[in-house]
Motif scaffolding. Sequence first.
Motif, short mmCIF file in Angstrom:
data_model
loop_
_atom_site.label_atom_id
_atom_site.label_comp_id
_atom_site.label_asym_id
_atom_site.label_seq_id
_atom_site.Cartn_x
_atom_site.Cartn_y
_atom_site.Cartn_z
N PHE A 1 -85.19 -45.70 -51.49
CA PHE A 1 -84.36 -46.84 -51.08
C PHE A 1 -84.06 -46.74 -49.59
CE2 PHE A 1 -80.22 -49.29 -51.39
CZ PHE A 1 -80.82 -50.49 -51.65
N GLY A 2 -83.79 -45.52 -49.10
CA GLY A 2 -83.59 -45.32 -47.67
C GLY A 2 -84.87 -45.60 -46.89
N PHE B 1 -85.57 -49.23 -46.08
CA PHE B 1 -84.91 -49.80 -44.91
C PHE B 1 -85.56 -49.33 -43.62
CE2 PHE B 1 -81.93 -51.00 -48.04
CZ PHE B 1 -81.32 -52.14 -47.54
N VAL B 2 -86.07 -48.09 -43.61
CA VAL B 2 -86.75 -47.59 -42.41
C VAL B 2 -88.02 -48.40 -42.16
CG1 VAL B 2 -87.89 -45.62 -41.38
CG2 VAL B 2 -85.80 -45.28 -42.69
N GLY C 1 -87.23 -51.96 -41.22
CA GLY C 1 -86.71 -52.01 -39.86
C GLY C 1 -87.82 -51.93 -38.83
N MET D 1 -90.34 -55.37 -56.92
CA MET D 1 -89.75 -55.87 -58.16
C MET D 1 -90.83 -56.33 -59.14
SD MET D 1 -86.75 -56.17 -59.13
CE MET D 1 -86.58 -56.39 -60.87
N LEU E 1 -89.27 -66.45 -59.08
CA LEU E 1 -88.63 -65.16 -59.33
C LEU E 1 -87.77 -65.25 -60.59
CD1 LEU E 1 -88.51 -62.33 -58.13
CD2 LEU E 1 -86.37 -62.96 -57.06
N TYR F 1 -87.99 -62.81 -63.80
CA TYR F 1 -86.84 -62.14 -64.43
C TYR F 1 -86.71 -62.51 -65.89
CZ TYR F 1 -84.14 -59.12 -61.44
OH TYR F 1 -83.70 -58.05 -60.73
N LEU G 1 -77.96 -51.04 -57.67
CA LEU G 1 -78.39 -51.54 -56.36
C LEU G 1 -78.00 -53.01 -56.20
CD1 LEU G 1 -81.93 -49.90 -56.34
CD2 LEU G 1 -79.87 -49.05 -55.27
N PHE H 1 -82.07 -53.86 -58.82
CA PHE H 1 -82.79 -53.84 -57.53
C PHE H 1 -83.12 -55.26 -57.06
CE2 PHE H 1 -86.95 -53.22 -55.26
CZ PHE H 1 -86.42 -52.64 -54.14
N GLU I 1 -81.74 -60.76 -54.93
CA GLU I 1 -82.80 -61.67 -54.50
C GLU I 1 -82.93 -62.82 -55.51
OE1 GLU I 1 -84.25 -61.60 -51.69
OE2 GLU I 1 -85.80 -63.12 -52.02
N PRO J 1 -78.94 -57.76 -48.12
CA PRO J 1 -79.11 -56.47 -48.80
C PRO J 1 -78.48 -55.29 -48.08
CG PRO J 1 -81.22 -57.38 -48.10
CD PRO J 1 -80.21 -58.42 -47.85
N THR J 2 -78.22 -55.44 -46.77
CA THR J 2 -77.57 -54.35 -46.03
C THR J 2 -76.24 -53.96 -46.67
OG1 THR J 2 -78.55 -55.33 -44.07
CG2 THR J 2 -76.99 -53.59 -43.71
N SER K 1 -75.40 -53.89 -49.91
CA SER K 1 -75.65 -52.96 -51.02
C SER K 1 -75.95 -51.57 -50.48
CB SER K 1 -76.86 -53.40 -51.84
OG SER K 1 -76.61 -54.59 -52.48
N PHE K 2 -76.77 -51.55 -49.44
CA PHE K 2 -77.23 -50.30 -48.86
C PHE K 2 -76.07 -49.51 -48.27
CE2 PHE K 2 -79.44 -48.26 -45.15
CZ PHE K 2 -80.03 -47.28 -45.91
N LEU L 1 -73.72 -48.03 -50.89
CA LEU L 1 -74.33 -46.87 -51.53
C LEU L 1 -74.21 -45.62 -50.65
CD1 LEU L 1 -76.04 -46.32 -54.05
CD2 LEU L 1 -78.06 -46.79 -52.70
N SER M 1 -81.13 -50.72 -38.89
CA SER M 1 -81.55 -50.43 -40.27
C SER M 1 -82.46 -49.20 -40.31
CB SER M 1 -82.20 -51.65 -40.91
OG SER M 1 -83.57 -51.67 -40.69
N ILE M 2 -83.23 -48.96 -39.24
CA ILE M 2 -84.05 -47.75 -39.18
C ILE M 2 -83.15 -46.51 -39.11
CG2 ILE M 2 -85.84 -46.52 -37.90
CD1 ILE M 2 -86.71 -49.18 -36.73
N GLY N 1 -81.32 -45.98 -42.39
CA GLY N 1 -82.25 -45.50 -43.43
C GLY N 1 -82.50 -44.01 -43.28
N PHE O 1 -79.43 -42.07 -44.25
CA PHE O 1 -79.27 -42.07 -45.69
C PHE O 1 -80.15 -41.00 -46.33
CE2 PHE O 1 -80.47 -43.97 -49.87
CZ PHE O 1 -79.24 -43.82 -50.45
#
Lengths: 291, 328
Positions: free
Chosen positions: A105-106, A109-110, A113, A226, A267, A271, B57, B114, B118, B229-230, B232-233, B236, B273-274, B277, B280
């Motif tokens: 999950f981290g 974002f990396v 980004g 997803m 979507l 679902y 999430l 997750f 969205e 989404p930031t 949620s992140f 966490l 965000s980098i 991340g 984290f």
Amino acid sequence: MTLMTALIAGLVLGGTYALAAMGLTLQYGIARIMNLAYGDMIITAAFAAFVLQGAAGINPILGLLIAVPGGFLLGYAVYTVILAPLVARAPNRGVLEVDSILTTFGLLFVVQGILLVLFGSNYTSYTFLNEPVNVLGATIAANRLIALILALGLGITLYLLLTRTRWGTALRAVAVSPQSAQLVGIDINRAAAFAFALGGGLAASAGVVISMYQTFTATGGVVFTMKALIVVIMGGVGNLVGALAAGLILGLVETLVSTYADPGLTLAATYAIFLAVLLWRPQGLFGRAVR
Amino acid sequence: MKTILGLAAAAIAFAGLAAAPLYLGTYGIGLMIGLIGYVTLASAWALFSGPTRFVSLATVAFFGIGAYTVSAFYESFPPLMVLGLAALIGLGVSLLVGLATLRLAGVYFVIFTFGLAELIRQLVTWYEVNITGTLGRYLFVSYGPEVVYWQLLVLCAVTFGIGYLIQRSRLGLALKMIGDDEVVAEHCGLPTARVKLALFALSSVIITLVGAIQAPRWTYIEPTIVFNPTISFLTLIMALLGGATRLWGPAVGAVPLFLLFEWLSANFPDHYSIILGLLFMAIVFVLPRGVLDFLEGLTARMKSERSRQAAGTAPEHGKGRLAEGEAK
């Protein structure tokens, strides 16, 4: 759009989903890593194909020859550098699952980004073989036809490799029971790293295939993760044929919904399928034992 | 005695915080609203995900539901009724998610949550474009930011109160057991699915209310803003940094990370965000059980070493490790 066109478009989309899900099912079924950054690996490959096509003039089919080994190496690096230490320290599967979910999950974002810095947040696409072809009376773009052929070709090759070679049998043994696989002399850490890397290669191939006929954005990875996860669960974790069938079903349903209902509801349809699977057969349509 | 002192300290701290708008400027109040908001979000997240270890999430899904409900109904009903309506919608969605996934293994829950934000974002967008015909709503309320702040502070205090009571009750014991070994818990006759469902619903309603209370801060609301989404992140990583199994853990993580995030988003808007991340991932690697746990282990080790030196024996490696193991 006639029904026939919609069906073929659905098969194309479904083939791509199946390809993506096969990589994820390898990563989760064999390497035991729930990879939430998987969709971002797909998007990265889509951007790579875009850059190769635009800057270097290499068409996406040749681009696969660069992107797939690239995805393989990236997957291998991610596993050995980031995930292997977590696998080594985890006392049981539950802890590893939580740790890998959090770490990837981290990572999501990396990667997202980095893509945002490089390409911005706009929808991106390129044109490749956008000529109409007539198939069974329906007209579709040549790039979609190639996408379907590539997805099915890669999927069948992988299936044959896993079921017909000694090396594939070893990988499947690890998926069934890591402890017993060790007893017959299989190095499970190497098998896991290899399966994860193979999953990275498949993610890259799915990304290149998607980029041939769809627009994509740097933040679109979540939706691909997803959908791939839903296909994996629907097909049964670790089951390649299941992933193929489930991917085709999902692609068909989505295309029918976006053709006859509204593109904004795809979507929701995904679902709805997921919900039905969870309530009816959580082990997957083709899965046998409950995990 | 210790409990009474602790409660008194908490009461004084909250009273001090309640007086903050009297001496803070507009910027200060805005900052405090964000801070208390994240402390509440992280604490509410940890209420369910901490003891059960079911990683949710979907924080921003419920946060966004709250904010959107307020923007849609604030003109037609009095403010408190709108908050109640938001809480009801949050409750309904959380029950739906919980009933579908919480009787299965944890990974199904993670996957479902997750993509939930969205999904709801796309559904709201679809509804606004096709049915109401406008994407984005303006939100002008008659009260100022200090009212938002006080509402949030009350919610925050209530969240801590609930967390405190749960830790002291049979429910808290049941949750710890589920987190340690769900199969054993079930064999002891615990209705594990029902306990998880109740806690998830409670945690989700609080998160929905945080979104609902904070909504007037934006004045313009759009799906991409409130379903970011930031959020949620951040929730966490705050809860995990402090330690999700402790009452004050999420708050300890939320304060420094919120300030860091404010600074990063002001100075590195493209790269935050980098950085977050990577941070984290570092937390998961180095402090998997949070800062408080780490500090406690450290002090326990120092104490045992000191007592051993007082007794005139040299510290042994094995014993130091045992103390560390006991601290968890």
